[in-house]
Design a protein around this motif. Structure first.
Motif, PDB file in Angstrom:
ATOM      1  N   UNK B 157      78.662 -35.330  14.026  1.00 25.89           N
ATOM      2  CA  UNK B 157      78.622 -33.880  14.125  1.00 25.89           C
ATOM      3  C   UNK B 157      80.021 -33.363  13.806  1.00 25.89           C
ATOM      4  N   UNK B 158      80.131 -32.563  12.770  1.00 28.59           N
ATOM      5  CA  UNK B 158      81.448 -32.071  12.368  1.00 28.59           C
ATOM      6  C   UNK B 158      81.524 -30.571  12.583  1.00 28.59           C
ATOM      7  N   UNK B 159      82.462 -30.139  13.431  1.00 25.88           N
ATOM      8  CA  UNK B 159      82.580 -28.726  13.754  1.00 25.88           C
ATOM      9  C   UNK B 159      83.751 -28.104  12.996  1.00 25.88           C
ATOM     10  N   UNK B 160      83.443 -27.347  11.965  1.00 30.00           N
ATOM     11  CA  UNK B 160      84.437 -26.649  11.152  1.00 30.00           C
ATOM     12  C   UNK B 160      85.623 -27.505  10.732  1.00 30.00           C
ATOM     13  N   UNK B 161      85.359 -28.588  10.012  1.00 29.13           N
ATOM     14  CA  UNK B 161      86.472 -29.446   9.606  1.00 29.13           C
ATOM     15  C   UNK B 161      87.447 -28.761   8.650  1.00 29.13           C
ATOM     16  N   UNK B 162      87.029 -27.681   7.991  1.00 33.29           N
ATOM     17  CA  UNK B 162      87.926 -27.052   7.014  1.00 33.29           C
ATOM     18  C   UNK B 162      88.811 -25.985   7.634  1.00 33.29           C
ATOM     19  N   UNK B 163      88.605 -25.728   8.925  1.00 35.94           N
ATOM     20  CA  UNK B 163      89.318 -24.627   9.585  1.00 35.94           C
ATOM     21  C   UNK B 163      90.833 -24.777   9.481  1.00 35.94           C
ATOM     22  N   UNK B 164      91.460 -23.750   8.934  1.00 37.39           N
ATOM     23  CA  UNK B 164      92.925 -23.703   8.897  1.00 37.39           C
ATOM     24  C   UNK B 164      93.585 -24.636   7.898  1.00 37.39           C
ATOM     25  N   UNK B 165      92.813 -25.198   6.967  1.00 38.92           N
ATOM     26  CA  UNK B 165      93.415 -26.104   5.995  1.00 38.92           C
ATOM     27  C   UNK B 165      93.656 -25.393   4.663  1.00 38.92           C
ATOM     28  N   UNK B 166      94.589 -25.915   3.889  1.00 38.34           N
ATOM     29  CA  UNK B 166      94.868 -25.333   2.574  1.00 38.34           C
ATOM     30  C   UNK B 166      93.689 -25.625   1.645  1.00 38.34           C
ATOM     31  N   UNK B 167      93.470 -24.775   0.622  1.00 37.92           N
ATOM     32  CA  UNK B 167      92.313 -24.938  -0.275  1.00 37.92           C
ATOM     33  C   UNK B 167      92.204 -26.355  -0.856  1.00 37.92           C
ATOM     34  N   UNK B 168      93.351 -26.941  -1.184  1.00 37.92           N
ATOM     35  CA  UNK B 168      93.326 -28.282  -1.763  1.00 37.92           C
ATOM     36  C   UNK B 168      92.803 -29.297  -0.747  1.00 37.92           C
ATOM     37  N   UNK B 169      93.311 -29.178   0.494  1.00 40.42           N
ATOM     38  CA  UNK B 169      92.879 -30.078   1.555  1.00 40.42           C
ATOM     39  C   UNK B 169      91.415 -29.874   1.890  1.00 40.42           C
ATOM     40  N   UNK B 170      90.969 -28.609   1.823  1.00 47.62           N
ATOM     41  CA  UNK B 170      89.570 -28.311   2.116  1.00 47.62           C
ATOM     42  C   UNK B 170      88.674 -29.105   1.179  1.00 47.62           C
TER      43      UNK B 170
END
Lengths: 288, 234
Positions: B157-170
């Protein structure tokens, strides 16, 4: 110079035991965010357990830590499971009332059973000491310190190297995340309170050859443990170790150079002074 | 594999989830998208049993989870990577990963899983003894996912793994999620980054103020007029 060294060494020997008391309190606080105001009373129970097995069974106080430790562990685990567990999400003042209440019940029950008489536990070595380069070292304090050092070392190993020890630290750092790792945080709380109580009990056993034993002896140590923990940084085991040693040495130095009646005063002045400049304690994290 | 039926949940008087139905089949990436406060994280918190629902059922391979304590849920193979990473700040990278395999059955695979995490996230291998709290947001997210993998998850279960990351990291994180799925782990993802998450999802649900308003294959929802208007600004 000899006097100075002498008092530093005595301070360290006593400070090691203070550290043990402080570590117990800080582990409990770290895992549960509950300040255990019954901590000194658990130490008092440790003293009475030691006194009982000494006077009834003739077991040496330093040997009896293997009884006192487990007995206080079970007692602490019981207290956690039955009482403390119910107030984990309650307001801090309610938690404080509960632990103060538990402490009062413990000290008064002991008074009921054994009266408020002062007991002394006289061993053959209670007042013996040896001299090392002109410095006199008290034998019971030295043995107590060595046992303390061994226990502290074992505890550090447990907390840093074993899965269960790491799980206790994880629970202290982030309770929800610990649950998501499959850690049973309730069980960790019981374990933490058990360990904290056992450490207080063992400290009680170790000081019993050199202190008076009476039902109200705990309150002094609750206060001292609290100062040690706040000084070192709430929840920090290394902080509590340092805090204990600092308080031990400060007491000893001020007793020699100022007046023995004023040693507590010096400790509190130092304590308030430090908090003025570093409110989170020596190794404490500033609250976000 | 994971089935949620008529899930209702309230924080006090405030009802957050209304009759949510959701299913995750073996091998899928399923995403729940929705705005902030729609109740996405609350669904995951219910599955992990950090909170108790008002009504409804959650079953995992036919086992009802309503009386299972949260640490047992993890033992069953449901591993959550929580929102905002929640790594242990005063533990090293290695210690954090070790905690990911606290469950006894997963300890024997510890070394192998650690190698796997280090090959997915070479950055973590360079920082084994760094304290978690001193790492950057992106590194913490890698550590949080790595820590989750240590528990041999059957469903992650992944809860908002992209939160607060730079576009490249996302983009990087979503590639890795896809890779983890390809290696055999079923994934239930909760995201606000609608475009990226729908692109990698087999199926998805759109959650609005606690209700499922749309569901279907990820690619289909990407083309849906409502989704486009509400989330993608086109």
């Amino acid at each position: 110079m000899t006097v100075f060294l002498q008092s530093v060494i005595s301070g360290i020997l006593v400070g090691g035991i203070y550290a043990l008391i402080g570590i117990g309190l800080t582990i409990i606080f770290g895992v549960m965010r509950v300040i255990n105001f019954a901590h000194g009373d658990l130490l008092m129970l440790g003293m009475y357990t030691t006194w009982l097995v000494f006077s009834r069974l003739g077991i040496d106080p330093f040997v009896s830590v293997v009884i006192t430790g487990p007995v206080l562990f079970l007692w602490g685990a019981f207290l956690q499971k039955t009482f403390i567990n119910r107030v984990l999400n309650a307001l801090p003042q309610n938690q404080i009332l509960l632990t103060i209440g538990l402490g009062l019940i413990m000290s008064n029950s002991i008074m009921l059973m054994f009266t408020s008489d002062y007991r002394i536990l006289t061993t053959t070595y209670s007042s013996s000491s040896f001299s090392l380069g002109g410095i006199s070292i008290s034998e019971p304090l030295l043995v107590g310190f060595l046992i303390t050092a061994a226990i502290t070392g074992a505890l550090y190993w447990f907390l840093l190297r074993t899965d269960t020890g790491q799980a206790i630290r994880a629970t202290a750092q982030d309770r929800d995340a610990a649950q998501l790792m499959g850690i049973n945080v309730q069980a960790m709380s019981v374990l933490a309170f058990g360990i904290g109580s056992a450490l207080a009990g063992v400290a009680g056993a170790l000081i019993s050859p050199t202190y008076y034993i009476f039902p109200q002896v705990g309150s002094t140590f609750t206060l001292k443990a609290f100062v040690i923990v706040v000084l070192g940084g709430m929840g920090s085991v290394i902080g509590a170790t340092l805090g204990g040693l600092i308080i031990g040495v400060t007491e000893s130095l001020s007793a020699v150079y100022i007046a023995s009646g004023l040693k507590e005063l010096v400790v509190f002045v130092l304590f308030l002074g430090l908090l003025l400049f570093k409110p989170s304690g020596l190794l404490g994290k500033t609250r976000a | 594999m994971l089935q949620i039926r008529k899930l209702n949940f309230a924080y006090g008087d405030l009802q957050v989830l209304w009759d949510v139905d959701l299913e995750v089949k073996q091998g899928e990436i399923v995403t729940v998208v929705g705005a902030n406060g729609a109740g996405k994280s609350t669904i995951l918190r219910n599955v992990s049993r950090l909170v108790r629902p008002a009504s409804g059922s959650i079953t995992f391979e036919g086992h009802e989870l309503s009386h299972v304590p949260s640490h047992k849920v993890v033992e069953m193979g449901i591993v959550q990577v929580p929102e905002a990473r929640r790594i242990f700040p005063e533990m090293t990278v290695t210690e954090n990963l070790r905690m990911g395999s606290f469950v006894k059955a997963t300890r024997k695979d510890r070394e192998r899983n650690m190698e796997r995490v280090f090959s997915l996230f070479p950055r973590l291998a360079e920082r084994k003894s760094q304290l978690g709290g001193t790492m950057s947001g992106g590194e913490q997210q890698m550590l949080a996912i790595g820590r989750g993998l240590m528990g041999n998850p059957r469903v992650m279960l992944l809860d908002e793994p992209s939160l607060g990351l730079s576009p490249l990291l996302v983009r990087n994180i979503f590639e890795i999620i896809k890779e983890i799925n390809r290696q055999g782990t079923t994934i239930l993802l909760v995201e606000q980054n609608v475009y990226q998450s729908l692109r990698i999802s087999h199926r998805a649900y759109v959650l609005e103020t606690g209700r499922v308003v749309l569901s279907g294959p990820g690619a289909e929802l990407l083309d849906n007029a409502h989704v486009k208007k509400a989330f993608l600004g086109i």
